[in-house]
Scaffold this active site. Structure first.
Site, PDB file in Angstrom:
ATOM      1  N   ASP A 103       0.770  -1.178  -0.125  1.00 19.77           N
ATOM      2  CA  ASP A 103      -0.079  -0.082  -0.073  1.00 19.77           C
ATOM      3  C   ASP A 103       0.892   1.290   0.029  1.00 19.77           C
ATOM      4  OD1 ASP A 103      -2.570   1.290   0.251  1.00 19.77           O
ATOM      5  OD2 ASP A 103      -2.120   1.864   1.963  1.00 19.77           O
ATOM      6  N   GLU A 111       0.763   5.545   0.439  1.00 25.10           N
ATOM      7  CA  GLU A 111       0.233   7.153   0.872  1.00 25.10           C
ATOM      8  C   GLU A 111       0.774   8.136  -0.272  1.00 25.10           C
ATOM      9  OE1 GLU A 111      -2.670   7.132   2.461  1.00 25.10           O
ATOM     10  OE2 GLU A 111      -2.469   5.141   3.425  1.00 25.10           O
ATOM     11  N   HIS A 146      -4.383  10.578   5.659  1.00 16.37           N
ATOM     12  CA  HIS A 146      -2.862  10.327   6.060  1.00 16.37           C
ATOM     13  C   HIS A 146      -2.221  10.823   7.290  1.00 16.37           C
ATOM     14  CE1 HIS A 146      -0.714  13.103   3.729  1.00 16.37           C
ATOM     15  NE2 HIS A 146      -1.229  12.493   2.516  1.00 16.37           N
ATOM     16  N   HIS A 159      -5.352   6.608   7.794  1.00 15.96           N
ATOM     17  CA  HIS A 159      -4.702   5.485   6.827  1.00 15.96           C
ATOM     18  C   HIS A 159      -2.948   5.494   7.126  1.00 15.96           C
ATOM     19  CE1 HIS A 159      -8.225   4.775   3.830  1.00 15.96           C
ATOM     20  NE2 HIS A 159      -8.438   5.859   4.713  1.00 15.96           N
ATOM     21  N   ASP A 167      -2.287  -0.673   6.634  1.00 12.18           N
ATOM     22  CA  ASP A 167      -3.103  -0.979   5.676  1.00 12.18           C
ATOM     23  C   ASP A 167      -2.762  -2.260   4.968  1.00 12.18           C
ATOM     24  OD1 ASP A 167      -4.994   1.363   6.493  1.00 12.18           O
ATOM     25  OD2 ASP A 167      -4.674   2.263   4.439  1.00 12.18           O
TER      26      ASP A 167
END
Length: 235
Positions: free
Chosen positions: A7, A9, A57, A152, A157
């Site tokens: 994942d 950001e 985030h 997040h 995640d």
């Protein structure tokens, strides 16, 4: 089999307008088992995050200011994901950013370093059409606790997605036809009891003849040969 659940950001939604990767989190699975060999980096994007992205985030420009730039972690990332199958939720988003970062450095695309990509969002939509299939929704559906997820985060995640992926793809682990162990009302587990011999009873000659008469009537109705002739035993 080595798989990497990944994942990212980012500073915004579109790498084509200059948005950058600010965090990468990866969790390693080998033969469907978490190894603990994870990859996690915060990255200085050399630009501000959009307000909407920052609200998701929470990674401020000040926090990221002393973190390595992407070119400083690129080789380590390449080595980590090399040859692995990569699992991503909504893969086009993350891959678009990672391919853009690699292209910026004159490197082969991120996807060229992987053996394949699994998009769990695509899989979830096929398995649960018409339902919400966000990561949070899948955590609820498969009983994966995400109570500690306030904002997040790429590594968090990835860890949640790894648990969701294993739950989504958990199938029959044995070819045995034994019954599973049962429990009494007192909670005492009973020993599993194997199934008895499977007995196949074939139709008798009279039954086959009657069946053929029924098909003959269907043939007459359609003025030809009915489709059931393709699946019927010959008398």
């Amino acid at each position: 089999m080595r798989q990497i659940v990944l994942d990212t950001e980012t500073t915004g939604l579109n790498p084509r307008t200059g948005d950058r990767v600010i965090e990468i989190g990866c969790v390693e699975l080998v033969n469907r088992t978490l190894t603990g060999n994870n990859f996690h980096e915060y990255i200085n994007p050399e630009r501000e995050s959009d307000e909407a992205a920052l609200a998701v985030h929470g990674l401020t420009t000040e926090f990221l200011s002393d973190k390595p730039k992407f070119h400083e972690i690129a080789e380590k990332l390449r080595a980590y994901i090399s040859g692995a199958e990569v699992i991503i939720h909504n893969a086009p988003f993350d891959l678009g950013f990672l391919n853009a970062e690699f292209q910026r450095l004159g490197l082969p695309s991120f996807t060229s370093h992987c053996s394949g990509v699994i998009d769990t969002l695509v899989n979830a939509k096929e398995m649960h059409p018409g339902k919400r299939n966000s990561l949070d929704a899948l955590c609820d559906r498969y009983g994966v606790s995400n109570a500690h997820r306030k904002l997040h985060g790429a590594l968090l995640d990835s860890e949640l997605l790894a648990d969701v992926y294993l739950a989504m793809t958990r199938g029959q682990n044995s070819l045995s036809m034994d019954h599973e162990a049962e429990s009494t009302s007192d909670g005492i587990e009973l020993d599993a009891v194997p199934l008895g011999e499977i007995i196949v009873v074939a139709a008798s000659a009279d039954e086959l003849a009657f069946h053929d008469e029924v098909l003959a009537g269907l043939d007459k109705g359609v003025k030809g040969e009915c489709v059931w002739r393709n699946y019927s035993p010959k008398v």
